[in-house]
Design an enzyme around this catalytic site. Sequence first.
Site, PDB file in Angstrom:
ATOM      1  N   PHE A 374       0.842  -1.184   0.000  1.00 23.96           N
ATOM      2  CA  PHE A 374       0.000   0.000   0.000  1.00 23.96           C
ATOM      3  C   PHE A 374       0.882   1.240   0.000  1.00 23.96           C
ATOM      4  CE2 PHE A 374      -2.556  -3.378   1.732  1.00 23.96           C
ATOM      5  CZ  PHE A 374      -3.798  -3.189   1.146  1.00 23.96           C
ATOM      6  N   ASP A 375       0.384   2.312  -0.606  1.00 24.15           N
ATOM      7  CA  ASP A 375       1.218   3.497  -0.776  1.00 24.15           C
ATOM      8  C   ASP A 375       1.447   4.238   0.532  1.00 24.15           C
ATOM      9  OD1 ASP A 375      -1.383   4.257  -0.558  1.00 24.15           O
ATOM     10  OD2 ASP A 375      -1.283   5.856  -2.043  1.00 24.15           O
ATOM     11  N   LYS A 376       0.511   4.134   1.480  1.00 23.30           N
ATOM     12  CA  LYS A 376       0.686   4.838   2.764  1.00 23.30           C
ATOM     13  C   LYS A 376      -0.291   4.248   3.765  1.00 23.30           C
ATOM     14  CE  LYS A 376      -2.554   8.478   1.523  1.00 23.30           C
ATOM     15  NZ  LYS A 376      -2.788   9.895   1.418  1.00 23.30           N
TER      16      LYS A 376
END
Length: 568
Positions: A374-376
């Site tokens: 996941f990106d963040k």
Amino acid sequence: DQITASQIRFGQNVFEVKQPTFGEMYKRQLLSPFTVFQLFCVILWMLDDYWQYSFFNLFMILMFEATVVFSRIKSLAALKGMGSKARPLFVYRLNTWIQVDSDDVLPGDIISLTRHTPHYSKATMTKDSQNKNASVSKEYEDGDVVPADLLLMKGSAVVNEASLTGESVPQMKEGMSEVLEGENLSMKTQHKAHILYAGTKMLQCKGVDIVDAEEKDDERDRIEEQGSDGVDIVGGHERLYSSIPRPPDGGAMCFVLRTGFLSAQGKLVRMIEGSQEKVKGHEKETGLLLLLLFCFAVASSGYVLYHGLSNEKRSQYELLLHCILIITSVIPPELPMQTALAVQNSLMTLMKMQVFCTEPYRVPMAGKLDACLFDKTGTLTTDELVAVGVCNMKQLTANQITTDKKASKDDSSLLTPMTKVTTEAGLVIAGCHSLVLIEGEVTGDPLESAALKSMRWGIDKESGRAAPLIATEKKEGGKVIEMPRTAEFPSSKISEVEVLARHHFSSKLQRMSCVVKDVKNRRFYAVVKGSPEAVGKLLASKPTGYDKMSRSLAKNGYRVIALAYKTL
């Protein structure tokens, strides 16, 4: 002639998803290879006098294909509703402003973009008021939706791009005031802050008149400080686009880049529409499995045929029929049905968990995954953040920071609580942000909002400047910021901060910066914040223990942001 050619080439700015009839789609489903194979197997079972089983299978196949068609028609109907309603816009064509519907705008047009919210709600309107105000409500329906992919030339806007990117933080867009000769437009990187995407919601839209007035006020303040008189004040946008007259409605001036299915929203619609066609597993592995089973079936069928021919009393018709049934049993007639049902069941389970899949045919391959990236953390967790404190430069010493586990737990004791931040860090927090006022409410990055509120500062609803909040019964008021005193500026207290220029956060640079003004003392500062690694490279002298402290706090689970400033 050029307008007609563009209309033929690009078409209307609409999402015309063809809605086929049930009969057409049902016929197409029944003629698919798997369905034809299933019907062939049913005929073979009938020839072998298995009437009840054959009719049951036939009924099950027909009903299942009908449900697939109904599901497909429902998906197409939902896609058809994704497009926004047409509304009148002013378009600059043939050296004049004319009014056309948003469905008729073309790439290359210059339009005037305004934001309108519907004034009438169907739930609260009577039949008489609906008839009376039908034309008005139609005009303002979907008035806050961007009609096409646009380049913002003159004006500013705040948009919510959650429908395209999933990012809930409102994005600020500004007009392109500088154009370099020979420079190409880069929509995804360099000029991203000037691009408005189709289908996104406008939370705020400032037109040409408002932006020009703000630019002239800033120029006037600058001239008054320099002591100059008799100077004509002309904004940067006005110099660049002086050949285009002002829009009649005073909206933001935009250049149309892409329309219809070529726009960002159109690409999303095309992807969803195309993904509905494929509900299948991994073709390569399935083919190898069927080939292996086919080899066994041919061997079994050959064995039965060999021994059956040696028996003269056995019917050759039944023998041939049974050999064909053995070969067809390699692919169970229920296999496509079982695969599709498994995919649909997986989609329903994911939907109950608030996880939506735009490409269902990838679900069978999900069993091979062993890791998800996941990106963040904001994608998985809540967006409510708590600002813990600030570590000032004076608190960074080599003796105070160690790397052993016992001392790392005490690193939080080196942080100054947010309510007691009155140093230069407070200036960066109050000035380096992308928070905006929309209809009286502060909107923007939750991290910036949490940090400002923790300091007991806020955005003034009238001036839009950052200032300390007034004390209440439960909470104390915000404190003024004390800057280092100099001979030129003996007064060091800052009680109001105004953002003059804002350079938005760039993931490539890992930082954002602003030019701010101390309103009371008329001092100017450049403030910047970002990752400790990116900001550390810009510091004139890096404080002792800077890197160790940032790494230690990050290991303890804190989100670390570095702050810096410079007097202009």
